[in-house]
Design a protein around this motif. Structure first.
Motif, short mmCIF file in Angstrom:
data_model
loop_
_atom_site.label_atom_id
_atom_site.label_comp_id
_atom_site.label_asym_id
_atom_site.label_seq_id
_atom_site.Cartn_x
_atom_site.Cartn_y
_atom_site.Cartn_z
N ALA A 162 25.42 7.91 9.63
CA ALA A 162 24.51 7.15 8.77
C ALA A 162 25.02 6.99 7.35
CB ALA A 162 23.13 7.82 8.77
N ALA A 163 25.60 8.07 6.80
CA ALA A 163 26.07 8.03 5.41
C ALA A 163 27.28 7.12 5.23
CB ALA A 163 26.40 9.44 4.92
N GLN A 164 27.95 6.78 6.34
CA GLN A 164 29.15 5.95 6.25
C GLN A 164 28.94 4.55 6.81
OE1 GLN A 164 31.45 9.85 7.64
NE2 GLN A 164 32.87 8.16 7.47
N ARG A 165 27.69 4.18 7.03
CA ARG A 165 27.39 2.90 7.67
C ARG A 165 28.05 1.72 6.97
NH1 ARG A 165 23.53 0.19 10.81
NH2 ARG A 165 23.01 -1.88 10.02
N GLU A 166 27.97 1.67 5.67
CA GLU A 166 28.51 0.52 4.94
C GLU A 166 29.98 0.70 4.58
OE1 GLU A 166 26.85 -2.16 4.84
OE2 GLU A 166 25.10 -1.16 5.71
N ARG A 167 30.48 1.91 4.76
CA ARG A 167 31.88 2.17 4.42
C ARG A 167 32.82 1.82 5.56
NH1 ARG A 167 34.06 8.21 2.76
NH2 ARG A 167 36.22 7.67 2.34
N ILE A 168 32.40 2.09 6.78
CA ILE A 168 33.26 1.87 7.94
C ILE A 168 33.27 0.39 8.28
CG2 ILE A 168 33.57 2.32 10.40
CD1 ILE A 168 32.26 5.09 9.87
N ARG A 169 34.46 -0.20 8.30
CA ARG A 169 34.62 -1.61 8.59
C ARG A 169 35.55 -1.87 9.79
NH1 ARG A 169 30.59 -2.12 6.87
NH2 ARG A 169 29.84 -3.11 4.96
N ARG A 170 36.16 -0.79 10.29
CA ARG A 170 37.03 -0.94 11.46
C ARG A 170 36.89 0.30 12.33
NH1 ARG A 170 43.61 -1.19 11.47
NH2 ARG A 170 43.31 0.74 10.31
N VAL A 171 36.81 0.10 13.65
CA VAL A 171 36.76 1.20 14.60
C VAL A 171 37.96 1.08 15.53
CG1 VAL A 171 35.48 2.31 16.46
CG2 VAL A 171 34.25 1.35 14.49
N LEU B 26 26.93 13.49 8.24
CA LEU B 26 28.12 14.08 7.64
C LEU B 26 28.75 12.99 6.79
CD1 LEU B 26 29.49 15.97 10.77
CD2 LEU B 26 28.09 16.89 8.93
N HIS B 27 29.51 13.37 5.78
CA HIS B 27 29.92 12.37 4.79
C HIS B 27 31.41 12.03 4.82
CE1 HIS B 27 26.04 12.21 2.69
NE2 HIS B 27 25.93 13.48 3.04
N ALA B 28 32.18 12.70 5.61
CA ALA B 28 33.62 12.44 5.59
C ALA B 28 34.19 12.45 7.01
CB ALA B 28 34.33 13.46 4.72
N ILE B 29 33.50 11.79 7.95
CA ILE B 29 33.95 11.74 9.33
C ILE B 29 35.09 10.73 9.46
CG2 ILE B 29 33.34 11.16 11.70
CD1 ILE B 29 30.49 12.05 11.08
N LYS B 30 36.22 11.18 9.95
CA LYS B 30 37.34 10.29 10.22
C LYS B 30 37.43 9.95 11.70
CE LYS B 30 40.99 7.89 9.38
NZ LYS B 30 40.89 6.63 8.62
N ALA B 31 37.01 10.85 12.57
CA ALA B 31 37.15 10.61 14.00
C ALA B 31 36.00 11.27 14.76
CB ALA B 31 38.49 11.16 14.51
N LEU B 32 35.69 10.69 15.91
CA LEU B 32 34.71 11.24 16.83
C LEU B 32 35.34 11.38 18.21
CD1 LEU B 32 31.54 9.07 16.03
CD2 LEU B 32 32.00 11.38 15.21
N ILE B 33 34.90 12.37 18.97
CA ILE B 33 35.18 12.46 20.39
C ILE B 33 33.83 12.43 21.09
CG2 ILE B 33 36.18 13.83 22.27
CD1 ILE B 33 38.04 15.11 20.20
N VAL B 34 33.64 11.46 21.98
CA VAL B 34 32.34 11.25 22.61
C VAL B 34 32.52 10.98 24.09
CG1 VAL B 34 31.08 10.45 20.58
CG2 VAL B 34 32.51 8.85 21.84
N PRO B 35 31.49 11.30 24.92
CA PRO B 35 31.60 11.06 26.36
C PRO B 35 31.30 9.61 26.73
CG PRO B 35 29.50 12.10 25.86
CD PRO B 35 30.27 12.03 24.56
N HIS B 36 31.55 9.26 27.99
CA HIS B 36 31.41 7.86 28.38
C HIS B 36 30.77 7.65 29.75
CE1 HIS B 36 35.81 8.70 29.60
NE2 HIS B 36 35.12 8.70 30.73
N ALA B 37 29.90 8.55 30.17
CA ALA B 37 29.18 8.34 31.43
C ALA B 37 28.00 7.41 31.20
CB ALA B 37 28.73 9.68 31.99
N GLY B 38 27.22 7.19 32.27
CA GLY B 38 26.00 6.43 32.11
C GLY B 38 25.09 7.08 31.08
N TYR B 39 24.31 6.27 30.39
CA TYR B 39 23.52 6.79 29.29
C TYR B 39 22.52 7.86 29.73
CZ TYR B 39 25.20 3.25 25.97
OH TYR B 39 25.96 2.48 25.13
N ILE B 40 22.00 7.80 30.95
CA ILE B 40 21.05 8.83 31.38
C ILE B 40 21.73 10.18 31.52
CG2 ILE B 40 19.56 7.16 32.54
CD1 ILE B 40 20.70 8.24 35.21
N TYR B 41 23.06 10.16 31.69
CA TYR B 41 23.81 11.41 31.81
C TYR B 41 24.35 11.90 30.47
CZ TYR B 41 23.74 10.34 36.81
OH TYR B 41 23.34 10.06 38.09
#
Length: 452
Positions: free
Chosen positions: A66-75, A38-53
């Motif tokens: 991927a499209a914003q790899r070089e654009r994003i400089r702060r998280v 996606l080309h205009a992502i401002k925010a994500l909501i993601v889970p935080h359990a163990g990676y197998i879950y």
């Protein structure tokens, strides 16, 4: 005290051996179905359990960057506290976070921007063993180029307090906001799917009233929902499941979901540049009047489009002038220049700005959306309709008219008090109400100079 926060849950939530971890994250990202960028992502909501879950669900969000790899400089990374009680939002005391994939520098300048917010504290203990933030880092280290991290462990706080922090750090396309949260906990599979379905619907509706039975990160999610409405973000559900779908038993599951919140690319792309330009324009116009010289012109097509703005001046944290326009009736550039001069020299509450004050003032420019009328039958309905920290409000009764920008909620957070002082500003008693009262609301995008 160490300036580095070492990995605390490597070897439990995810592999502690670098090559194994990198392979695992790369495989999770590669296995995302329909993972087109996606080309205009401002925010994500993601889970935080163990990676197998929850790793596959988190990957469904991170793969879209991927499209914003070089654009994003702060998280800006927010997650709930699980082990240490915190009132408000806690910054770490470290300067770097470490995972098996290397070090991530922290955004010290961004942290400094939060120093005057009472809900933000420093608490090293809140971060020491907190997994909700740490488990996001290997994904971010894999999908992004160089970036700085601003991590906040969120404890007991209101949605408005979280939203205020996000507004302070919003930035432009260089800033990504990540909210770490699982969904329901330890329900039977069928019940969990029903509960989580309702939570997904609420997030897609930008509902800021989630509770902690729906999501352990309800507090930071609710704050993001407030900010997302204000900035016109559009939520996209990327994946949802529970632990019985990945590596758990069906009688006691944890829910996981991933969302991307997209901005309007055309509106958001120049956001940081737009703010810098408007601030420069306002200050230069004030300076030109003080020293009687022509301000250097700025040629940009968007400055010629109609716009409504307010220019606010502060000095040592105190208001020094504020004048604006409620409806777009001239080019935005002209509107900002005129309002800057009016705030500096023609606000009747203050003496005209002097040359000696020029370097001490801070300029804030607010760009207003079109206003929309509030159809309310009485004052109780009006109070119920107001959105604290989101709405700017216009009050009208006959020849009486007043407005408060959304920033005023910081001083008047209670809707009753907010509306009462708005009536007083219009020249009416604070307890006044009549059937002929008209209310409308608008939102603002604001930029403020940072003190040197």
């Amino acid at each position: 005290m160490s300036t580095t926060r070492p990995a605390a849950v490597a070897g439990t939530f995810y592999p502690d051996e670098p090559i194994e971890l990198r392979h695992m994250v790369t495989d999770l990202l590669a296995n995302v179905r329909g993972g087109e960028p996606l080309h205009a992502i401002k925010a994500l909501i993601v889970p935080h359990a163990g990676y197998i879950y929850s790793g596959p669900i988190a990957a469904s969000a991170y793969a879209r960057l991927a499209a914003q790899r070089e654009r994003i400089r702060r998280v800006v990374l927010l997650g709930p506290t699980h082990r240490v009680y915190v009132r408000g939002l806690a910054l770490p005391e470290a300067e770097r976070f470490v995972t098996p994939l290397g070090e991530v520098p922290l955004d010290r300048e961004g942290m400094q921007q939060l120093k005057d917010l009472p809900q933000v504290i420093k608490n090293a203990a809140a971060h020491q063993m907190e997994h909700s933030l740490e488990v996001q880092l290997p994904f971010l280290q894999t999908v992004l180029g160089e970036f700085k991290l601003l991590p906040l462990a969120v404890g007991e706080a209101t949605a408005a307090e979280v939203a205020e922090v996000l507004e302070t750090l919003w930035g432009g396309g260089e800033t990504l906001i990540v909210i770490s949260s699982d969904l329901s906990h330890f329900l039977p599979d069928a019940v969990a799917r029903e509960v989580d379905g309702g939570t997904v619907d609420a997030i897609l509706a930008l509902d800021s009233h989630l509770n902690h039975e729906q999501a352990c990160g309800a507090t930071p999610i609710n704050g993001l929902m407030l900010a997302a409405r204000r900035h016109g973000l559009h939520p996209v559900m990327l994946d949802v499941c529970n632990s019985s779908d990945t590596a758990g038993e069906p009688d006691r599951v944890v829910g996981y979901a991933a969302f991307a919140l997209e901005s309007d690319e055309a509106a958001d792309q120049p956001e940081a540049e737009k703010g810098a330009t408007l601030l420069k324009l306002a200050r230069a116009e004030i300076g030109s009047k003080l020293w009687e010289g022509a301000a250097k012109s700025i040629n940009a097509a968007w400055l010629q489009e109609p716009g409504a703005s307010f220019v606010t001046l502060t000095r040592e944290g105190e208001l020094r002038g504020c004048i604006g326009t409620l409806e777009a009736h001239r080019p935005l550039g002209s509107d900002v220049r005129a309002n800057a001069v009016a705030a500096a020299f023609h606000d009747p509450r203050f003496r005209p700005l002097s040359r000696s004050e020029f370097d001490d003032i801070r300029v804030e420019v607010s760009l207003l959306s079109a206003s929309e009328p509030l159809a309310v039958a009485d004052e109780a309905a009006a109070l119920a309709a107001l959105r604290p920290h989101v709405d700017g409000v216009v009050f009208e009764y006959g020849r009486h008219r007043s407005t408060f920008l959304p920033q005023v909620w910081e001083q008047l957070p209670d809707p009753n008090e907010f509306l009462a002082y708005l009536k007083r500003k219009a020249g009416l008693p604070m307890d006044f109400w009549a059937e002929q009262v008209r209310l409308s609301r608008y939102t603002v995008t604001k930029w403020k100079e940072v003190a040197a």
